[in-house]
Write an enzyme that holds these catalytic residues in place. Sequence first.
Site, mmCIF file in Angstrom:
data_model
loop_
_atom_site.group_PDB
_atom_site.id
_atom_site.type_symbol
_atom_site.label_atom_id
_atom_site.label_comp_id
_atom_site.label_asym_id
_atom_site.label_seq_id
_atom_site.Cartn_x
_atom_site.Cartn_y
_atom_site.Cartn_z
ATOM 1 N N LYS A 73 -0.047 3.835 4.856
ATOM 2 C CA LYS A 73 0.110 3.586 3.218
ATOM 3 C C LYS A 73 0.856 4.723 2.703
ATOM 4 C CE LYS A 73 -3.869 0.581 4.611
ATOM 5 N NZ LYS A 73 -5.208 0.811 5.688
ATOM 6 N N ASP B 25 -13.785 6.339 6.719
ATOM 7 C CA ASP B 25 -12.113 6.225 6.425
ATOM 8 C C ASP B 25 -11.204 6.434 5.201
ATOM 9 O OD1 ASP B 25 -9.740 4.577 6.632
ATOM 10 O OD2 ASP B 25 -11.174 2.934 8.345
ATOM 11 N N ASN C 16 0.585 -1.859 0.340
ATOM 12 C CA ASN C 16 -0.201 0.281 0.082
ATOM 13 C C ASN C 16 0.626 0.709 0.060
ATOM 14 O OD1 ASN C 16 -2.136 -1.814 0.791
ATOM 15 N ND2 ASN C 16 -2.040 -1.870 2.289
ATOM 16 N N HIS D 209 -7.030 4.706 2.704
ATOM 17 C CA HIS D 209 -6.106 4.288 1.285
ATOM 18 C C HIS D 209 -6.549 5.797 0.323
ATOM 19 C CE1 HIS D 209 -5.436 -0.090 1.539
ATOM 20 N NE2 HIS D 209 -6.507 0.430 1.822
ATOM 21 N N GLU E 268 -15.626 3.759 3.932
ATOM 22 C CA GLU E 268 -14.220 3.767 3.620
ATOM 23 C C GLU E 268 -14.376 4.439 2.333
ATOM 24 O OE1 GLU E 268 -11.899 0.457 3.147
ATOM 25 O OE2 GLU E 268 -12.625 -0.932 4.446
ATOM 26 N N SER F 191 -10.475 -0.495 0.851
ATOM 27 C CA SER F 191 -9.449 -2.098 0.442
ATOM 28 C C SER F 191 -9.403 -3.262 -0.076
ATOM 29 C CB SER F 191 -9.139 -2.004 2.123
ATOM 30 O OG SER F 191 -9.674 -2.301 2.914
ATOM 31 N N HIS G 52 -14.384 -1.842 6.452
ATOM 32 C CA HIS G 52 -12.904 -2.605 6.726
ATOM 33 C C HIS G 52 -12.958 -2.571 8.592
ATOM 34 C CE1 HIS G 52 -8.894 -2.690 8.780
ATOM 35 N NE2 HIS G 52 -8.482 -2.733 7.228
HETATM 36 C C1 PLP Z 1 -5.626 -0.442 6.704
HETATM 37 C C2 PLP Z 1 -6.414 0.290 7.312
HETATM 38 C C3 PLP Z 1 -7.004 0.610 8.603
HETATM 39 C C4 PLP Z 1 -6.169 0.700 9.490
HETATM 40 O O1 PLP Z 1 -4.937 1.090 9.391
HETATM 41 P P1 PLP Z 1 -3.197 0.403 9.851
HETATM 42 O O2 PLP Z 1 -2.714 1.740 10.097
HETATM 43 O O3 PLP Z 1 -2.906 0.024 9.565
HETATM 44 O O4 PLP Z 1 -3.622 0.087 11.382
HETATM 45 C C5 PLP Z 1 -8.423 0.787 8.495
HETATM 46 N N1 PLP Z 1 -9.137 1.294 7.999
HETATM 47 C C6 PLP Z 1 -8.593 0.722 6.208
HETATM 48 C C7 PLP Z 1 -9.705 0.867 5.417
HETATM 49 C C8 PLP Z 1 -7.637 0.531 5.686
HETATM 50 O O5 PLP Z 1 -7.888 0.165 4.619
#
Ligand code: PLP
Length: 404
Positions: free
Chosen positions: A251, A217, A60, A220, A188, A192, A146
Amino acid sequence: MFSKKLKRLRQNNLSRIIKDRGSAPKSNTGHMDAGPGQFFTQIPSRISIDGTEYINFASNDYLGLSGNRLLMEAAKEAINIYGFGPGASRLLSGGTELHTELEKTVAAFKDTESALIFNSGYAANISAIPCIADEGDTIFSDELNHASIVDGCRLSRAKKVIYPHKNISNLSELLKNDKGSLKIVITETIFSMDGDIAPIRELYQLCLDHDAILYLDDAHGTGVLGDGHGALKHFQLKTAPWLIQMGTFSKALGSYGAFIAGSRNVTEWLINTGRGFIYSTALPACVVAASVAALEIIQKENGPVQTLCRTLWKNRERLFNGIRDLGFNIINSESPIIPVSTENVETALRFSEHLMKHHIYAPAIRPPTVRTPRIRFTVTAAHTDKDIDRLIDVMKTAKLNALI
Ligand SMILES: *Cc1c(COP(=O)(O)O)cnc(C)c1O
């Protein structure tokens, strides 16, 4: 203990294995001005496992910043100044001036009143969601959200309503008929596992109409959408007191940790109630310094990141078109996440092995992470045209050999 359960996992081909990597090969020059491929001290498009090198389509690290010299140097300098371990939670003595600086930088970057750092995206979601949605409130959560959002909802005392993926009319009905004292819609931005994008503009209007909170969220989307600023800028929407944005440094920003950006009231409430914030040791200063460096790189107008963002999306088009033209079943992708669905778990594993044999790394994603098995490719700005064409070529041979 657990042997029966483990046996069942193995029998169903659902047992997971950890594949840790060795050091990536170094690039020749490490100079920032020599073009995107030379921007790194390590080549982020490569991964070495057990001594064998692969082209990595499973990261990522969308802009390849994890190997960027500026991040690495910022981290080293912070270690020299603040040492390594933070020693305590932020509220005790674990925070440094860098933590405050990062929060100010994030707030400016997201154009919000305030921002608060969390130790990870997972910690941010499971900590913030139960604080925002309390007893008597209702959470509306997209069915493909997620696991960290799902767990955050589980920890909340609010009523939970799962709405069909991106279904605005259904969500509209649900909001209309709900009697919760506070309504919170959680989605999101770039999903993801499917790589599609939520209808943020419609969700924004819906939340305005129904007096609801919108929690995005942007794990990404950060660094990827809206010239790196995330989904809100991509959709040309303004921040608002009822809008809460979560994003990660882990990411596209090439660092580690996460943030919640919103109004001052929101961050103040989270400082006082967020369990993952209060009861967990702060992020080390070196990690925070790297995140500050990443945001500085991203915010430079017409700097290297604009080039990297453009390269990322150009690479995305090249890989997407190549896979599509071979007739593979791509699941709704609108982003650098390009999942190819397979008939079953066995096909996904066979396909992934074929890729590995040809020095391409893209593992199979299986239930319960997703409902339907797939290979999830992520393309980054660090890939070259040659890397992408190589993957397309290998997929062609997989197709010809009826492996998928
Ligand atoms: C990766 C991810 C998380 C978690 O983030 P980390 O910093 O890896 O704990 C939360 N929400 C989504 C949509 C993700 O892809």
